[in-house]
Design an enzyme around this catalytic site. Structure first.
Site, PDB file in Angstrom:
ATOM      1  N   ASP A   1     105.774  30.722 -23.186  1.00 20.41           N
ATOM      2  CA  ASP A   1     105.274  29.348 -23.227  1.00 20.41           C
ATOM      3  C   ASP A   1     104.342  29.142 -24.438  1.00 20.41           C
ATOM      4  OD1 ASP A   1     106.541  28.925 -20.820  1.00 20.41           O
ATOM      5  OD2 ASP A   1     104.742  29.318 -19.630  1.00 20.41           O
TER       6      ASP A   1
HETATM    7  N1  URA Z   1     106.012  33.332 -17.206  1.00 22.95           N
HETATM    8  C1  URA Z   1     105.351  32.207 -17.513  1.00 22.95           C
HETATM    9  O1  URA Z   1     104.894  31.502 -16.636  1.00 22.95           O
HETATM   10  N2  URA Z   1     105.169  31.907 -18.804  1.00 22.95           N
HETATM   11  C2  URA Z   1     105.629  32.677 -19.814  1.00 22.95           C
HETATM   12  O2  URA Z   1     105.434  32.341 -20.985  1.00 22.95           O
HETATM   13  C3  URA Z   1     106.324  33.840 -19.476  1.00 22.95           C
HETATM   14  C4  URA Z   1     106.502  34.143 -18.168  1.00 22.95           C
END
Ligand code: URA
Length: 234
Positions: A101
Site C-alpha cells: 500500500d
Molecule cells: N497488507 C496490507 O494491509 N497492506 C500491505 O501493503 C500489504 C499487506
C-alpha cells in the site's frame, strides 16, 4: 540494426566467431533466406539456426528495494504520485513484484523476470510474506488465535497465518504476521476483522528474501544465496 554474428551470440548460439562459421556453413537463415557472413538483422527478423528459431536472451535483474511510505507500487501513476521506480536508477525496465500500500513500507522485489514474479505472487505457491504491524491498543490471546486460524476478509476466510506478539505497552502492540496470501490490504483488514487498527505496517520478508538492514528508499541487487533461492523457484 545489429550484426548477425553478435545477434546469434546474444542468443547464446556461440561466440561471434563460431557464429560466423555457422553462417558460412549455411545453417543460419534470416526470414527463410540463407544468411551471409557480415550481414545485419533487425529485431523483427526471424532468425533460425538449423531450422530452429533463436531469440536474444534479455539479462534478468532482481533488485530488493526498501519501499518507503508515500509511494505507489506501479511503474507509472496517472495521479502523478511518487512511484517505487523513482528510487531505482537502472536502465533495465523492471517492474515491482506484487503490491504494498501507499502507506506501507518494506521489502519490495523488482525484476524483469515474469516467471519469478508469477511464482512469488500466485496464491498456488503459498510463498510466505512476513510483516511487522504496529496496532493500536493491546491484542489479546483470543484475537491472536483468531488471526492465526482465519478471519473473514471481504466475505472470505483468510488462510491460517502465524501471528506473534512482539511487544506491547498497552497503548500500542507490535505484532509479526506471516501470511501466504496476498489479498488487497490483507493485514490491515485482518486486524480490522478482530476489532484492531493497524497504525503502521512494514514487510520484512518475502519467502527467503529478508529486508535486513537495507535503508529506507535504498535498493540492492540480490546476493548469491538469494539468487540460488530465486533460481529454485523456476
Ligand atoms: N497488507 C496490507 O494491509 N497492506 C500491505 O501493503 C500489504 C499487506
Amino acid at each position: 540494426m545489429i550484426r548477425l554474428n553478435k545477434y546469434l551470440a546474444d542468443c547464446g548460439v556461440g561466440s561471434r566467431r563460431q557464429c560466423d562459421e555457422y553462417i558460412a556453413d549455411g545453417v543460419v537463415k534470416v526470414n527463410g533466406k540463407r544468411a551471409v557472413v557480415g550481414q545485419t538483422v533487425e529485431e523483427r527478423d526471424v532468425v533460425t539456426v538449423e531450422g530452429r528459431r533463436v531469440a536474444p536472451k534479455t539479462k534478468l535483474y532482481y533488485v530488493m528495494l526498501h519501499k518507503p511510505k508515500g509511494c505507489v507500487c506501479t511503474v507509472r501513476d496517472d495521479r502523478g504520485r511518487k512511484t517505487v521506480m523513482d528510487f531505482i536508477d537502472l536502465k533495465a525496465r523492471l517492474f515491482p513484484v506484487g503490491r504494498l500500500d501507499y502507506d506501507t513500507e518494506g521489502l519490495l522485489l523488482l525484476t524483469n523476470d515474469g516467471e519469478v514474479a508469477n511464482v512469488l505472487t500466485h496464491p498456488s505457491h503459498s510463498i510466505k510474506k512476513t510483516y511487522v504491524a504496529r496496532v493500536s491498543g493491546a491484542i489479546t490471546e483470543s484475537q491472536r488465535r483468531q488471526l492465526e486460524q482465519g478471519v473473514e476478509v471481504d466475505g472470505k476466510m483468510t488462510l491460517p497465518a502465524q501471528v506473534t506478539l512482539l511487544e506491547s505497552d498497552g497503548h500500542h502492540t507490535r505484532v509479526e504476521v506471516v501470511i501466504t496470501e496476498g489479498r488487497n490490504r490483507q493485514v490491515k483488514k485482518m486486524f480490522q476483522a478482530v476489532g484492531a487498527e493497524v497504525e503502521f505496517l512494514k514487510r520484512t520478508a518475502v519467502g527467503e528474501l529478508h529486508l535486513g538492514g537495507l535503508q529506507r528508499g535504498k535498493y540492492r541487487f540480490l546476493n548469491e544465496k538469494e539468487m540460488q533461492y530465486i533460481k529454485g523457484l523456476k
